[in-house]
Enzyme design. Structure first.
Site, short mmCIF file in Angstrom:
data_model
loop_
_atom_site.label_atom_id
_atom_site.label_comp_id
_atom_site.label_asym_id
_atom_site.label_seq_id
_atom_site.Cartn_x
_atom_site.Cartn_y
_atom_site.Cartn_z
CD GLU A 35 -1.54 -2.05 2.30
OE1 GLU A 35 -0.35 -2.42 2.27
OE2 GLU A 35 -2.37 -2.48 3.11
CG ASP A 121 -1.68 -3.24 5.92
OD1 ASP A 121 -0.48 -3.53 5.79
OD2 ASP A 121 -2.07 -2.09 6.22
CG ASP A 123 -6.60 -4.65 7.85
OD1 ASP A 123 -6.42 -4.65 6.60
OD2 ASP A 123 -6.46 -3.64 8.56
CE1 TYR A 355 -1.48 -3.55 9.21
CE2 TYR A 355 -3.20 -4.85 10.26
CZ TYR A 355 -2.82 -3.89 9.35
OH TYR A 355 -3.76 -3.25 8.59
NE ARG A 357 -5.38 0.80 10.62
CZ ARG A 357 -4.48 1.28 9.76
NH1 ARG A 357 -3.71 0.44 9.08
NH2 ARG A 357 -4.34 2.58 9.58
CG HIS A 402 -4.06 -9.34 12.79
ND1 HIS A 402 -3.78 -10.01 11.64
CD2 HIS A 402 -4.95 -8.36 12.45
CE1 HIS A 402 -4.46 -9.48 10.64
NE2 HIS A 402 -5.18 -8.48 11.11
#
Length: 640
Positions: A35, A121, A123, A355, A357, A402
């Site tokens: 990203e 990512d 998610d 990560y 989040r 996660h």
């Protein structure tokens, strides 16, 4: 339903160039798409020259707006939504104008590549970006999907070796959220503009605004109550106290807790209307009575009526998840939620932390070993329990599985090592994450808590009054994890109450003397306004929002003027009261806490393949059986 069925059409903007089919020539370099440019730079340094790493610079396309909707759809009844609500909620996506040059670049790189990897990512949002890339770049089905939660050589190589394909259920869950929010925002904003000069803050943002408004309503309805108390300096006169005076002072502060055998009223004994919750069970002192009692206590003798000791033990908190990181960074570093996530994003992309989040408190085996090894090296083996501490509890509506937020790698870089590369906010946040992670694997803090009660007699005009004073203290004998880290509190008084306080040795029947008797007035306080940290905590407890959305929720209600800050306190504006009142009166289910949380459960089911996205959207917009949904509610309330 496979994700390719989600899109009715596109504007054609993403097809300005030839399709970017994956190359198959041997010797060609492999293309990895992430990203952000920062993330691309870090990963490129880990993969080596046989890979080209490029970023999409975030989302490359989104739902169209009316002004950029293709001409073929401009006259449709659903044109303002860019979602065909009558035909399976098919969206119309377009490549964002500012992303066209980047899309062209990615297509060229994809045509030239021997292999393309989608490494966004892990998610739902990242999965959605990967799917959009596969569609716009016209990549073949089965294009490898790289997933990793930290940017280290080992993690990236493992991601290359263990690729999967795009998870269509995760994509559908994210697309369902995006379509839902578009319908909610566009339809409700029209009503809000006409009736309140505001606009919809968004589905979850409206609920967060209601939370702030409800807290302010509680404050407005609150009626303060006054009461008086007495603090005094007490000196233990027993033999044990005198013998230990060199190590523990004999004097300490005690507070009046009872008069004539009846407990003294405190703030907890009054309700929000200012009345006693249980009249007759406590005694309320006014100023006159308190001062008279204090005068009668000057020089009075006390006797220890009880002295109790209990073991004290406190365990470390779990490693950070997104919400607790935002809360603690707010308390200790004075970061806003938005700032916390910006700094954490940089640390993640530069390979310093995992990560950011996540709603899982789990640590991998390598992280457990790293934390325990560092705790042992820095504090000694006595500070590390025999086995690792496992934290498996998840928050309400937990999403992806996660790992917790922790320092990256199989061996953590210590704050001293980090200080050579990091500075400012990045170092401060890394230091916080390192301390929390290492402390989570350390031994309990232990000690002794003591409570003393002392009785005496006060001479007042109405006659002698029996008084009881009390004090408590905690002596930490082994600090354990507190050598590394102690969690902050939203309430400063809670931190003060937990501090170490030493009481001298005393036994029942020992004498004590009073001095510096100090009567003082107190008043009950209204419920505290939310801070960013406490609002995030409350949203997490209710089940509103997701780790990836907390910071944006808070930023949105601030940026749109629904809430403003007085210091760190969040205060609702008049517009917020108007918008929330209108929603409560005419669209109550849209700002209902329980229903909002249940929507997150529904999205979880879509992500797990147990719920149909189109059916779910249909029940929201049209209502079960085709009646009573948002469409009908809007029709009934257009002339509010």
């Amino acid at each position: 339903m496979p994700p390719t069925d989600l899109t009715q059409t596109t504007s054609g903007a993403e097809h300005d160039d030839a399709p970017a089919a994956r190359g198959n020539g041997r010797g060609r370099r492999k293309l990895v798409i992430v990203e952000s440019p920062a993330k691309a730079k870090t990963i490129a340094g880990l993969l080596g020259p046989e890979y080209v790493v490029e970023s999409s610079i975030g989302h490359i396309r989104d739902l169209a707006t009316r002004k950029d909707l293709p001409a073929a759809f401009k006259h449709e009844s659903w044109a303002d939504l860019a979602v065909d609500v009558d035909n399976g909620f098919k969206p119309v996506y377009i490549v964002s104008p500012e992303k066209k040059a980047q899309v062209t670049k990615l297509k060229k790189l994809a045509r030239e590549a021997g292999e393309v990897y989608l490494a966004t990512d892990e998610d739902r949002e990242g999965e959605s970006i990967a799917w959009h890339l596969s569609q716009v770049l016209d990549l073949p089905e089965g294009t490898p999907r790289m997933v990793f939660h930290e940017i280290t050589p080992q993690a990236i190589q493992r991601a290359v070796d263990e690729c999967r394909t795009i998870d269509s259920h995760l994509v559908e869950a994210q697309e369902a959220r995006r379509i839902f929010d578009r319908i909610y925002g566009f339809k409700l904003s029209d009503v809000m503009r006409r009736k309140t000069n505001g606009r919809s803050a968004g589905r979850v943002q409206s609920v967060a605004t209601r939370m702030v408004v409800d807290r302010e309503r509680d404050r407005m309805a609150f009626r303060s109550a006054d009461w008086w108390g007495i603090d005094a300096a007490v000196t233990a006169e027993g033999e044990a106290a005198r013998a230990a005076e060199a190590e523990v002072p004999r004097s300490f502060t005690a507070s009046l807790v009872a008069v004539d055998g009846t407990p003294l009223a405190g703030g907890k004994d009054f309700d929000d209307s200012g009345r006693l919750a249980e009249p007759g069970k406590v005694v309320v002192l006014d100023e006159e009575a308190a001062r008279a009692l204090a005068a009668g206590l000057e020089g009075a003798a006390l006797t220890v009526s009880s002295m109790t000791h209990k073991p004290y033990r406190r365990s470390p908190r779990a490693p950070f998840i997104t919400s607790t990181l935002q809360q603690e960074a707010g308390r200790k570093l004075r970061f806003s939620s938005k700032r916390t996530m910006q700094v954490a994003q940089h640390l993640y992309e530069e390979g310093w932390i995992t990560y950011m989040r996540t709603d899982s408190t789990t640590l991998s085996d390598q992280a457990l070993a790293a934390a325990r090894a560092q705790a042992t090296a820095m504090y000694g083996s006595a500070y590390v329990p025999a086995g690792p501490r496992l934290y498996n509890k998840k928050v309400k509506n937990a999403q992806e599985a996660h790992e917790a937020i922790r320092p990256a790698g199989e061996t953590f870089r210590t704050p001293d090592e980090a200080s050579r590369s990091l500075s400012g906010d990045e170092f401060r946040l890394y230091d916080l994450i390192w301390k929390r992670t290492v402390a989570s694997q350390m031994a309990d803090a232990t000690g002794t808590s003591a409570q003393v009660r002392l009785t005496g007699t006060a001479a007042v005009d109405a006659g002698a009054r029996t008084v009881e004073f009390g004090a408590s203290g905690t002596v930490i004998e082994f600090p354990g994890f507190q050598r590394a880290y102690v969690e902050g509190e939203d309430d400063p008084e809670a931190e003060l109450a937990d501090r170490e306080v030493h009481l001298p040795p005393m036994a029942e029947g020992d004498p004590a003397s009073l001095s510096a008797v100090d009567p003082g007035g107190h008043a009950t306080q209204p419920p505290a306004r939310y801070t960013e940290a406490s609002l995030v905590k409350a949203m997490e407890e209710i089940g509103v929002g997701r780790p990836s959305t907390y910071a944006s929720i808070v930023s949105t209600i601030l940026d749109r003027g629904y809430v403003w800050k007085k210091g760190t306190a969040m205060v609702p504006s008049l517009t917020a009261f108007g918008v929330v009142g209108l929603l409560e009166q005419h669209f109550a289910d849209l700002v209902d806490y329980g229903l909002t949380a249940s929507m997150e459960d529904d999205l979880d089911e879509i992500a797990g393949g147990d719920q149909d996205m189109v059916r779910w959207l249909g029940e929201f917009y049209f209502g079960p059986g085709g009646h009573g949904g948002l469409r009908d509610q809007l029709a009934q309330n257009l002339d509010l």
